[in-house]
Structure formats: structure tokens, C-alpha cells
Design an enzyme around this catalytic site. Structure first.
Site, PDB file in Angstrom:
ATOM      1  N   ASP A 241     -18.419 -14.081 -12.293  1.00 38.91           N
ATOM      2  CA  ASP A 241     -17.518 -15.117 -11.777  1.00 38.91           C
ATOM      3  C   ASP A 241     -17.438 -16.356 -12.680  1.00 38.91           C
ATOM      4  O   ASP A 241     -16.335 -16.829 -12.980  1.00 38.91           O
ATOM      5  CB  ASP A 241     -17.959 -15.492 -10.354  1.00 38.91           C
ATOM      6  CG  ASP A 241     -17.340 -16.788  -9.835  1.00 38.91           C
ATOM      7  OD1 ASP A 241     -16.229 -17.135 -10.264  1.00 38.91           O
ATOM      8  OD2 ASP A 241     -17.966 -17.434  -8.978  1.00 38.91           O
TER       9      ASP A 241
ATOM     10  N   ASP B 168     -14.907 -17.215 -16.234  1.00 37.59           N
ATOM     11  CA  ASP B 168     -13.531 -17.701 -16.373  1.00 37.59           C
ATOM     12  C   ASP B 168     -13.457 -19.223 -16.318  1.00 37.59           C
ATOM     13  O   ASP B 168     -12.369 -19.806 -16.332  1.00 37.59           O
ATOM     14  CB  ASP B 168     -12.615 -17.092 -15.307  1.00 37.59           C
ATOM     15  CG  ASP B 168     -13.119 -17.341 -13.875  1.00 37.59           C
ATOM     16  OD1 ASP B 168     -13.765 -18.378 -13.646  1.00 37.59           O
ATOM     17  OD2 ASP B 168     -12.854 -16.502 -13.007  1.00 37.59           O
TER      18      ASP B 168
ATOM     19  N   ASP C  60      -8.872  -5.732  -4.939  1.00 35.93           N
ATOM     20  CA  ASP C  60      -8.391  -4.662  -4.060  1.00 35.93           C
ATOM     21  C   ASP C  60      -9.431  -3.551  -3.984  1.00 35.93           C
ATOM     22  O   ASP C  60      -9.796  -2.950  -4.997  1.00 35.93           O
ATOM     23  CB  ASP C  60      -7.066  -4.116  -4.595  1.00 35.93           C
ATOM     24  CG  ASP C  60      -6.336  -3.242  -3.586  1.00 35.93           C
ATOM     25  OD1 ASP C  60      -7.007  -2.526  -2.821  1.00 35.93           O
ATOM     26  OD2 ASP C  60      -5.100  -3.270  -3.571  1.00 35.93           O
TER      27      ASP C  60
ATOM     28  N   SER D 154       0.841  -1.187   0.000  1.00 37.56           N
ATOM     29  CA  SER D 154       0.000   0.000   0.000  1.00 37.56           C
ATOM     30  C   SER D 154       0.887   1.253   0.000  1.00 37.56           C
ATOM     31  O   SER D 154       1.649   1.463  -0.937  1.00 37.56           O
ATOM     32  CB  SER D 154      -0.963  -0.027   1.188  1.00 37.56           C
ATOM     33  OG  SER D 154      -1.930   0.982   1.061  1.00 37.56           O
TER      34      SER D 154
ATOM     35  N   ILE E 264     -14.915 -15.579  -7.411  1.00 37.71           N
ATOM     36  CA  ILE E 264     -13.814 -14.688  -7.773  1.00 37.71           C
ATOM     37  C   ILE E 264     -13.961 -14.239  -9.235  1.00 37.71           C
ATOM     38  O   ILE E 264     -14.144 -15.069 -10.127  1.00 37.71           O
ATOM     39  CB  ILE E 264     -12.463 -15.395  -7.596  1.00 37.71           C
ATOM     40  CG1 ILE E 264     -12.244 -15.782  -6.134  1.00 37.71           C
ATOM     41  CG2 ILE E 264     -11.310 -14.517  -8.087  1.00 37.71           C
ATOM     42  CD1 ILE E 264     -11.073 -16.707  -5.919  1.00 37.71           C
TER      43      ILE E 264
ATOM     44  N   ASP F 216     -16.104 -19.798  -8.300  1.00 38.64           N
ATOM     45  CA  ASP F 216     -15.437 -19.820  -6.999  1.00 38.64           C
ATOM     46  C   ASP F 216     -15.599 -18.524  -6.226  1.00 38.64           C
ATOM     47  O   ASP F 216     -14.882 -18.273  -5.256  1.00 38.64           O
ATOM     48  CB  ASP F 216     -13.952 -20.137  -7.177  1.00 38.64           C
ATOM     49  CG  ASP F 216     -13.255 -19.199  -8.167  1.00 38.64           C
ATOM     50  OD1 ASP F 216     -13.905 -18.251  -8.664  1.00 38.64           O
ATOM     51  OD2 ASP F 216     -12.066 -19.433  -8.465  1.00 38.64           O
TER      52      ASP F 216
ATOM     53  N   VAL G  90     -14.525 -21.198 -13.824  1.00 41.10           N
ATOM     54  CA  VAL G  90     -14.551 -21.752 -12.467  1.00 41.10           C
ATOM     55  C   VAL G  90     -15.449 -20.873 -11.603  1.00 41.10           C
ATOM     56  O   VAL G  90     -15.196 -19.674 -11.463  1.00 41.10           O
ATOM     57  CB  VAL G  90     -13.140 -21.815 -11.850  1.00 41.10           C
ATOM     58  CG1 VAL G  90     -13.204 -22.392 -10.446  1.00 41.10           C
ATOM     59  CG2 VAL G  90     -12.205 -22.627 -12.718  1.00 41.10           C
TER      60      VAL G  90
ATOM     61  N   HIS H  74      -7.049  -5.836  -0.398  1.00 46.24           N
ATOM     62  CA  HIS H  74      -5.940  -4.890  -0.320  1.00 46.24           C
ATOM     63  C   HIS H  74      -4.812  -5.472   0.535  1.00 46.24           C
ATOM     64  O   HIS H  74      -4.958  -5.606   1.758  1.00 46.24           O
ATOM     65  CB  HIS H  74      -6.420  -3.562   0.252  1.00 46.24           C
ATOM     66  CG  HIS H  74      -5.385  -2.493   0.271  1.00 46.24           C
ATOM     67  ND1 HIS H  74      -4.724  -2.060  -0.859  1.00 46.24           N
ATOM     68  CD2 HIS H  74      -4.880  -1.761   1.292  1.00 46.24           C
ATOM     69  CE1 HIS H  74      -3.878  -1.116  -0.537  1.00 46.24           C
ATOM     70  NE2 HIS H  74      -3.937  -0.909   0.764  1.00 46.24           N
TER      71      HIS H  74
END
Length: 546
Positions: free
Chosen positions: A268, A271, A418, A197, A277, A275, A273, A458
Site C-alpha cells: 500500500d 504509491d 475486485d 459483472s 489501498i 490508505d 499514500v 466487485h
């Protein structure tokens, strides 16, 4: 305190009296630790504390620590038999930098400096603890002031602003190496820096302004455009209707949680998958029209009215300066929006940003007025801050040619989830350095490598396999160069082995003692980590760099 130096170079030259230090016993240990205090007679440098710790696995209270850094009841964890040394280095007539050293008995002949976070003022004890456990002579600094909240330490203090902006890490490097030489009887063989950071900003600042300070630099979630990063929180809050929290365009905090959840649910799986994310949020654009009331995606309590749709759309647009030039990337899809959407005081019900850095820094450093508030923040405030650049806090450019020429190595990493420093900024900066050097990608990779960590918040945390050795405690599985970016940096500097990937670990409940939940291979930018389509997605071997 007399005959103070007028320039930083003179301060550093005077900071430690080499002859005085050389009189200390070259056999490190308890005698040498306390001997530093009795023998050091250097101008502008005062030994504040010496302690010997031989209780690996125990802890001690940080009795002098201010509340915004954890307070006097905060514990530091002893991770090696060591000498703890704290010194204060005067940098001008009105400023000084505190430097703390952890000097392990079992020293690996390496020096490790660390930075800070937010508006600084707190020692990075987790990184120091990890460094000492690995054998590094590990150092931290308060950045020139004590505390990470408030504006008082910056008000009417231009020299303190310089310490925070660029000087403190250089002081830490210069004084720290002299302490190492005194305590161990020889200089470190290799010098490293690690920070995230604000610490990531300080990493690039050091490589740019003081290329000889470190052989290897590790920069996490680097805040290289620090003033615009801070300003973005005020600009985005205004875009969603704040502080007019009763207007039809204002988007409430509970609505934002539903908005982000919808983004993840929709994007999500793309991609391959599912998950939780969004691997690379920069690949997508999101039309909030689908979240309108009546569309059926969100329920009636959190769905968006027409004016709110426009607010949400504007929140995901890039930031331009007063001339219309785009200067900061869009806030990224799937990231927690609290930094600009959590903006009502829960006690009073009045408008108040939870992201206090904006008000603290602009009051103390930019406008020098405790009466200033961010309620009318605009791009003009951002532009004013970048024009005056208090204490040279914004990284002073992208020309890393001197660091490159001396053989320095730099690894940056950034979480794709982040919420504080938009991850696209690291790609922007990488491209800026590449343009400044007129370098090919392969030439950039000879000294500068960037790793993106899908699902990392972050600096740490998040649903992804985010642990790459950057947090305490340092698990056994993250104590080698395949799983730890600091150790990968050491291997690159000392053995010439270039890191093409790093294995991230997700511990159950983000608690090391609960064991490993999953691992993933993370790739050097611009390559991406992609599932191979057949293997167990919780295993690093199932992820390829493409």
C-alpha cells in the site's frame, strides 16, 4: 403460444404488435399504463402486471420474487411517479424472457436497459430505480429464468441457456423500445445500457452481436471471459490444497485473511499514500516466503509452513489451458480470497465451496448432471466448458467494428480490488479489441474508454472512493456527469464530450446519509490516478491523471 417463431429475429418482430400498441392513448399516465394491458394483443407477448405508483419515496414488496433474488419481502423503492409494467416474451417453445419497465411521468426521452449478475435470473432493481429517478424509461430482465442459485433452470434447457447467454438483453431492447413508443407516443431519442459483472458481459455481448440496440453502453466489472472467470475459482481452490483440507499444503481461511492483510501493509505505501489501498496490484509480485513461520511477519497461528508457501505462490500465478497457453490473469494482490479460500461448510466441517456459481452452472449447463461436483476440477473442465460454450455465454470475440462504425460509445469500469473478476481482464480485453480493429489508442478512445477504480471491490464497495453513481440510493453529489459514469456516457453520446476522468466518492460507512468521507479522481486507461504529493488526499483535486 401457437405459430412460435423459429429465429430470434422473428420473435422480436412478433413480440409486440405495433398496430395494437399504437391504439393506446399517447398521453401517458394511469390510463395509458392500464391501457397497455387491455390493448396489447401481440403474439408471444403477455402482459403480466401493470401498476401506477405516485408515491415517490415509498416502497412496495416484490411479492412474486424468488428467494435467491431477495424473496417476496424484498422492497422496491419508488423513485418517481411512474407506470410499472411487466411482460413475458416467449423466445422459443421452451423458453421465455421476463421484461420489467419503469416508465416515469417526467421522461427525459431516453431508454435504459439493464442486465443481471452471477447466473442471472434477478431484475436489477437498484439500477432501474436510479434510472427512473433520473428520468430514463428504465428496464430490467430476468435473463430467461427466475433465480440466481441452483442448476434446475438450466438442466436440459438449451433455449434457456441461449436467453442467458446472449438473447435476453436483445429481447429487452426490442420489446422495451416498443413499450416506450406505445406508452409515450414516440420512440426514445437515445438508447442506453448499464450492467455490472454478468451485466458487464452482457454489455459487450450486445455491442458485439447487436450493435444497433444501444447508442451507449456502460459495462462494470465485465465478465467477458465468463466461463474462465467461473472456472478460476475451482482451479485456485485446488491449487491451495482443497478439498484435501487436512493436507500439509492446504491453506486455511484464517491464514488467507492474514496473507492479504500483509500484502496490503507491504504494498500500500508504495504509491505514496498509505490508505489501505494497492492502487495497481498488477505492478507487483509477492513472494510468500516472507510469510514463513519464523520470518516474523505473521504470528505462529497463521504463518506458512513450507508446503503452504508453494500453495500460496501458485494461487497468484496466471491460469493456463491444457496446452499451456495462458488464458486468464493472476488473482490480484490485496483482494479478498473468499471466492476460492472459503471452502469448508461451517456446519458439517466438510469441504464445500462457498462460491456456488461454479457447481450450479457446470451441473446445469456444462455437464447437465446434478451429480457433478467441483472437487476434482481441473483445466480440462474449463477447456471443455469453453469448447462447448453453452448458450454462447462467452463473449463471442473482440471485433467491435460495427458498434464503432455506427457511432456507439462504450465505457467500462473495473475495481482494482475486485475479488470476483480479476481486474487485469479488462485491460486484456481492451487490448484485444484494439488489436482486432488495428486501432491506435486515440482511435480506441473515440468510442471505448476504460476506467480503473483503485480500492473498489466487485462492482461496488471497498476502501476506495468507489461510488460513481452505480448503486442505489443515488446521492445528490453523484447526479452529474463529473461524478456519475452513466451520465458521463449520456454526455459523450449526445454532446460529444469525452470523459477523461470521473470523480469517485467514498461515503462514511458506505452509507450516503452519513456524508462524504473522501473523493478521488479516476482516470481513463491507461492513465493512472496519482497523488500530487501535497494536497489533502481526501479531496479529488489532489489526484492527477498521469
Amino acid at each position: 403460444m401457437q405459430n412460435l417463431s423459429k429465429t430470434l429475429a422473428i420473435v422480436l418482430a412478433c413480440a409486440v404488435n405495433t398496430n395494437a400498441l399504437s391504439s393506446i392513448s399517447q398521453t401517458h399516465g394511469p390510463h395509458a399504463c392500464h391501457g397497455v394491458s387491455s390493448s396489447l394483443q401481440a403474439p408471444n407477448t403477455t402482459v403480466v402486471l401493470t401498476e401506477v405508483h405516485h408515491q415517490n419515496g415509498t416502497s412496495f414488496p416484490l411479492v412474486d420474487q424468488v428467494s435467491s433474488c431477495g424473496g417476496p419481502n424484498e422492497l422496491a423503492n419508488i423513485t418517481a411517479n411512474l407506470c410499472r409494467l411487466v411482460v413475458n416474451v416467449t423466445t422459443s417453445r421452451s423458453s421465455s424472457v421476463q421484461v420489467e419497465a419503469w416508465l416515469p411521468d417526467d421522461w427525459n426521452e431516453r431508454f435504459l436497459a439493464t442486465g443481471g449478475g452471477g447466473i442471472g435470473g434477478c431484475i436489477d432493481y437498484p439500477t432501474i430505480q436510479n434510472g427512473a429517478s433520473l428520468g430514463f424509461a428504465s428496464f430490467g430482465t430476468n435473463g430467461g429464468h427466475n433465480g440466481s442459485e441452483g442448476s434446475d433452470f438450466f438442466l436440459n434447457q438449451p433455449e434457456v441457456l441461449k436467453d442467458f447467454g446472449y438473447r435476453a438483453i436483445h429481447v429487452e431492447a426490442g420489446v422495451g423500445k416498443e413499450i416506450v413508443r406505445a406508452y409515450y407516443g414516440r420512440a426514445p431519442k437515445h438508447n442506453y445500457y448499464a450492467g455490472c459483472s454478468t451485466g458487464g458481459r452482457q454489455a459487450f455481448q450486445s455491442a458485439l452481436l447487436y450493435p444497433e440496440d444501444f447508442d451507449g453502453v456502460l459495462a462494470g466489472s465485465p465478465g467477458v471471459d465468463w466461463l474462465r472467470i467461473v472456472s478460476s475459482k475451482g482451479i485456485l481452490a485446488r491449487r491451495i490444497g482443497w478439498p484435501n483440507i487436512h493436507s500439509t499444503s492446504y491453506v486455511r481461511e484464517e491464514q488467507w485473511k492474514a496473507i492479504v492483510e500483509a500484502q496490503i501493509n507491504i504494498l500500500d505505501p508504495l504509491d505514496g499514500v498509505k490508505d489501505g489501498i494497492i492502487d495497481d496490484p498488477t505492478m507487483y509480485r509477492f513472494d510468500p516466503e516472507i510469510l514463513a513461520c519464523g520470518a516474523g511477519v505473521l504470528n505462529g497461528s497463521v504463518c506458512l509452513q513450507p508446503a503452504q508457501i508453494d500453495s500460496v505462490r501458485s494461487a497468484y500465478e496466471p491460469i493456463a489451458d491444457s496446452t499451456g497457453k495462458i488464458v486468464y490473469p493472476p488473482f490480484e494482490l490485496g483482494a479478498n480470497t473468499d471466492v476460492f479460500s472459503k471452502n469448508i461448510n461451517t456446519t458439517t466441517g466438510k469441504p464445500e465451496l462457498s462460491y456456488t456459481i461454479l457447481e450450479d452452472y457446470f451441473r446445469g449447463a456444462v455437464y447437465n448432471s446434478t451429480a457433478w461436483t467441483p472437487s476434482n476440477f481441473t483445466t480440462k473442465d474449463m477447456d471443455f466448458a469453453t469448447d462447448i460454450n453453452p448458450g454462447q455465454v462467452n463473449t463471442g470475440g473482440t471485433d467491435l467494428s460495427a458498434f464503432r462504425a455506427k457511432g456507439g460509445k462504450l465505457i467500462a469500469y473495473h475495481g482494482r480490488n475486485d475479488e470476483s473478476v480479476t481486474s487485469a481482464l479488462s485491460a486484456w480485453h481492451f487490448s484485444g479489441v484494439q488489436a482486432s480493429l488495428n486501432a491506435s489508442l486515440s482511435e480506441m478512445h473515440e468510442f471505448y474508454r476504460l476506467f480503473y477504480i483503485p480500492g473498489m471491490h466487485h462492482c461496488s464497495g471497498g476502501p476506495g472512493a468507489w461510488n460513481i453513481g452505480q448503486t442505489w440510493p443515488l446521492a445528490e453529489g453523484t447526479r452529474d456527469s463529473r461524478h456519475n459514469l452513466l451520465l458521463a456516457l449520456v454526455e459523450w453520446v449526445e454532446e460529444g464530450r469525452k470523459p477523461d476522468s470521473v470523480i469517485g466518492t467514498k461515503f462514511k460507512n458506505d452509507y450516503v446519509a452519513d456524508g462524504v468521507e473522501s473523493q478521488r479522481t479516476h482516470c481513463v486507461y491507461p492513465r493512472k490516478s496519482v497523488w500530487d504529493g501535497k494536497g489533502d488526499t481526501s479531496r479529488a483535486s489532489s489526484w492527477m491523471c498521469t
